[in-house]
Design a protein around this motif. Sequence first.
Motif, PDB file in Angstrom:
ATOM      1  N   LEU A  45     -20.246  11.925 -12.626  1.00  0.00           N
ATOM      2  CA  LEU A  45     -20.246  10.480 -12.396  1.00  0.00           C
ATOM      3  C   LEU A  45     -21.636   9.883 -12.599  1.00  0.00           C
ATOM      4  N   GLU A  46     -22.646  10.642 -12.251  1.00  0.00           N
ATOM      5  CA  GLU A  46     -24.015  10.153 -12.388  1.00  0.00           C
ATOM      6  C   GLU A  46     -24.411   9.950 -13.849  1.00  0.00           C
ATOM      7  N   THR A  47     -23.711  10.608 -14.778  1.00  0.00           N
ATOM      8  CA  THR A  47     -24.020  10.415 -16.202  1.00  0.00           C
ATOM      9  C   THR A  47     -23.490   9.080 -16.707  1.00  0.00           C
ATOM     10  N   GLY A  48     -22.455   8.532 -16.045  1.00  0.00           N
ATOM     11  CA  GLY A  48     -21.848   7.289 -16.483  1.00  0.00           C
ATOM     12  C   GLY A  48     -20.857   7.432 -17.619  1.00  0.00           C
ATOM     13  N   LYS A  49     -20.698   8.653 -18.144  1.00  0.00           N
ATOM     14  CA  LYS A  49     -19.749   8.852 -19.242  1.00  0.00           C
ATOM     15  C   LYS A  49     -18.318   8.859 -18.711  1.00  0.00           C
ATOM     16  N   ASP A  53     -13.954  20.257  -6.842  1.00  0.00           N
ATOM     17  CA  ASP A  53     -15.399  20.517  -6.838  1.00  0.00           C
ATOM     18  C   ASP A  53     -16.141  19.180  -6.837  1.00  0.00           C
ATOM     19  N   LEU A  54     -16.348  18.633  -5.651  1.00  0.00           N
ATOM     20  CA  LEU A  54     -16.925  17.294  -5.544  1.00  0.00           C
ATOM     21  C   LEU A  54     -18.375  17.227  -6.011  1.00  0.00           C
ATOM     22  N   ALA A  55     -19.111  18.324  -5.863  1.00  0.00           N
ATOM     23  CA  ALA A  55     -20.502  18.334  -6.339  1.00  0.00           C
ATOM     24  C   ALA A  55     -20.543  18.203  -7.860  1.00  0.00           C
ATOM     25  N   LEU A  56     -19.646  18.905  -8.539  1.00  0.00           N
ATOM     26  CA  LEU A  56     -19.580  18.807  -9.989  1.00  0.00           C
ATOM     27  C   LEU A  56     -19.129  17.409 -10.407  1.00  0.00           C
ATOM     28  N   ILE A  57     -18.131  16.879  -9.718  1.00  0.00           N
ATOM     29  CA  ILE A  57     -17.644  15.525 -10.032  1.00  0.00           C
ATOM     30  C   ILE A  57     -18.772  14.506  -9.863  1.00  0.00           C
ATOM     31  N   GLN A  58     -19.528  14.650  -8.784  1.00  0.00           N
ATOM     32  CA  GLN A  58     -20.635  13.731  -8.513  1.00  0.00           C
ATOM     33  C   GLN A  58     -21.647  13.751  -9.652  1.00  0.00           C
ATOM     34  N   ARG A  59     -21.959  14.957 -10.140  1.00  0.00           N
ATOM     35  CA  ARG A  59     -22.949  15.057 -11.219  1.00  0.00           C
ATOM     36  C   ARG A  59     -22.431  14.407 -12.501  1.00  0.00           C
ATOM     37  N   ASP A  61     -24.832  13.683 -27.145  1.00  0.00           N
ATOM     38  CA  ASP A  61     -24.115  12.423 -26.940  1.00  0.00           C
ATOM     39  C   ASP A  61     -22.617  12.642 -27.158  1.00  0.00           C
ATOM     40  N   THR A  62     -21.989  13.389 -26.248  1.00  0.00           N
ATOM     41  CA  THR A  62     -20.554  13.617 -26.344  1.00  0.00           C
ATOM     42  C   THR A  62     -19.800  12.381 -25.865  1.00  0.00           C
ATOM     43  N   VAL A  63     -18.509  12.279 -26.238  1.00  0.00           N
ATOM     44  CA  VAL A  63     -17.780  11.029 -26.034  1.00  0.00           C
ATOM     45  C   VAL A  63     -17.187  10.877 -24.646  1.00  0.00           C
ATOM     46  N   ILE A  64     -17.017  11.992 -23.914  1.00  0.00           N
ATOM     47  CA  ILE A  64     -16.351  11.972 -22.613  1.00  0.00           C
ATOM     48  C   ILE A  64     -16.606  13.324 -21.959  1.00  0.00           C
ATOM     49  N   TYR A  65     -16.396  13.420 -20.655  1.00  0.00           N
ATOM     50  CA  TYR A  65     -16.376  14.712 -19.979  1.00  0.00           C
ATOM     51  C   TYR A  65     -14.956  15.003 -19.519  1.00  0.00           C
ATOM     52  N   ILE A  87     -13.932   9.250  -6.493  1.00  0.00           N
ATOM     53  CA  ILE A  87     -14.437   8.577  -7.695  1.00  0.00           C
ATOM     54  C   ILE A  87     -14.492   7.070  -7.481  1.00  0.00           C
ATOM     55  N   ARG A  88     -13.454   6.511  -6.885  1.00  0.00           N
ATOM     56  CA  ARG A  88     -13.427   5.065  -6.656  1.00  0.00           C
ATOM     57  C   ARG A  88     -14.458   4.641  -5.622  1.00  0.00           C
ATOM     58  N   ASN A  89     -14.786   5.518  -4.710  1.00  0.00           N
ATOM     59  CA  ASN A  89     -15.835   5.206  -3.751  1.00  0.00           C
ATOM     60  C   ASN A  89     -17.196   5.171  -4.444  1.00  0.00           C
ATOM     61  N   PHE A  90     -17.357   6.031  -5.464  1.00  0.00           N
ATOM     62  CA  PHE A  90     -18.598   6.024  -6.248  1.00  0.00           C
ATOM     63  C   PHE A  90     -18.685   4.738  -7.058  1.00  0.00           C
ATOM     64  N   ASP A  91     -17.590   4.392  -7.741  1.00  0.00           N
ATOM     65  CA  ASP A  91     -17.527   3.181  -8.547  1.00  0.00           C
ATOM     66  C   ASP A  91     -16.059   2.840  -8.741  1.00  0.00           C
ATOM     67  N   GLU A  92     -15.640   1.739  -8.164  1.00  0.00           N
ATOM     68  CA  GLU A  92     -14.235   1.349  -8.225  1.00  0.00           C
ATOM     69  C   GLU A  92     -13.744   1.184  -9.654  1.00  0.00           C
ATOM     70  N   ASN A  93     -14.656   0.866 -10.558  1.00  0.00           N
ATOM     71  CA  ASN A  93     -14.282   0.632 -11.955  1.00  0.00           C
ATOM     72  C   ASN A  93     -14.744   1.740 -12.891  1.00  0.00           C
ATOM     73  N   TYR A  94     -14.921   2.949 -12.350  1.00  0.00           N
ATOM     74  CA  TYR A  94     -15.416   4.038 -13.195  1.00  0.00           C
ATOM     75  C   TYR A  94     -14.398   4.347 -14.296  1.00  0.00           C
ATOM     76  N   PRO A  95     -14.863   4.558 -15.548  1.00  0.00           N
ATOM     77  CA  PRO A  95     -13.946   4.845 -16.675  1.00  0.00           C
ATOM     78  C   PRO A  95     -13.276   6.202 -16.507  1.00  0.00           C
ATOM     79  N   LEU A  96     -11.970   6.179 -16.408  1.00  0.00           N
ATOM     80  CA  LEU A  96     -11.258   7.368 -15.962  1.00  0.00           C
ATOM     81  C   LEU A  96      -9.895   7.461 -16.615  1.00  0.00           C
ATOM     82  N   CYS A  97      -9.477   8.664 -16.976  1.00  0.00           N
ATOM     83  CA  CYS A  97      -8.098   8.918 -17.385  1.00  0.00           C
ATOM     84  C   CYS A  97      -7.650  10.235 -16.755  1.00  0.00           C
ATOM     85  N   ILE A  98      -6.340  10.405 -16.624  1.00  0.00           N
ATOM     86  CA  ILE A  98      -5.783  11.529 -15.877  1.00  0.00           C
ATOM     87  C   ILE A  98      -4.806  12.295 -16.761  1.00  0.00           C
TER      88      ILE A  98
END
Length: 478
Positions: A318-322, A310-316, A297-301, A343-354
Amino acid sequence: MNEILKQKANDIKLLLTDCDGVLTDAGVYYGDIGELLKKFSMRDGMGVERLRKYAGIETGIITGELSASVTKRADKLGIAELHLGAKNKPAVFNEIINRLGLQPHEVAYIGDDYNDLEVMKLAAITACPADALPQVKAQVNMVCELKGGEGCFREFAEWLIEAKNEASMYPVGQGYIILTNGRKIGKGEPAYIIAEIGINHNGSLETAKQLIDEAVAAKADAVKFQKRTPEICVPKDQWEIMRDTPWGRISYIDYKRKTEFGIAEYAAIDQYCKKLGIDWFVSPWDTNAVDFMEHFDTVIYKLASASLTDLALIQRILETGKPLMLSTGMSTVKEIETTMAYIRNFDENYPLCIAHSTSAYPCPPQELNLKMIETLAAKYPGIPVGYSGHETGLATTVAAVAMGATFVERHFTLDRAMWGSDHAASVEPGGFQRLVKDIRDVETGAGDGVKKVYDSEIGPMKRLRVNISDEYKEKPVA
């Protein structure tokens, strides 16, 4: 989680608990002079701290016990509401909330025995340990999986933290995100400081624990590792290239295997970080690594700069929801835009920082380009922007915070002269302590932007100023 209970949890400001059978194991222990002692769980103590830090919930104890060890434990944990020898728990409950100006719907309660039943009727949310009396289990909202004195309070505390934050767990576009443990990163929060251990443990769990110890001593917020599946990440044409290593001259693929931790090591790291109260997470480099890390149960990826495309890695991930932290080194604006759109196409409100970054090890000052922090913040308003640095000094990382970075990450090592690819561009323990202190000083020094005359200025004013305003003429010197 029941939606009604989640809504109730959002209002909770105080968690009251019985002591014997909840915070302790209900055993009877005696000291050298026959005084009654109590056996407490360290995990429960961490629950008190985490409730206060991540959910704004204070803790109070109502107990019929009169043990001095309870008083000492409450004092150590900063529990101000301590009521010993309570014969009428409902009356104590009402006295507390009236004095604190609380309403019953703002209070939760955890107990285990008959004398808790009446007070439970007054609280908004109730819980009990796994070994509570059957009548208590039948009445409460939540029966913990753990027993009294073995972490049931911590279990309920984590439930409250999750419940209180779940409704707004990952707000996007508000300048901050909330990690899975309830901690915020972003606007209005202290900079989240990450000590990246990466692979600087050189395959040694003991070295990893020493690095965690030093990160805690430096008051870092988190430690970060890297997780790879060598057979996927290492190109096959490099597998048999021989390399001189601390383990002798071995193939490159064997070297990469030596530096990877498995389930046993990460389980130990997970327990160690929780014990010391520091967050931990990883940068996974392949989808198998994400699957592996989902055991914890890590806090973020964190997405390493090399993986931005690497969109395949990003997709995986995103599927965790973390929540996801993107690093943008070695990337063009177009590549950043493509990944953000994905990422926004997967979920416009996905929790994200840059994170702004330049992927040179070490990075010369003229290539740090710290103004990109402001550029990214303007381009993606409402998304927390931070900095992942690979320079050799500390001043520019402190400057990144002054320029708006809401989180910073620096590689961390016990000794820059150690064998390995990342040590030379890493910060040693003493340097990391200075880095954290300087960042906190900058944050404190920033103030609130409201001009005022401080008490410390009255003396110099009276000595040096020709005309003193009436409001300060009679004001005493501090």
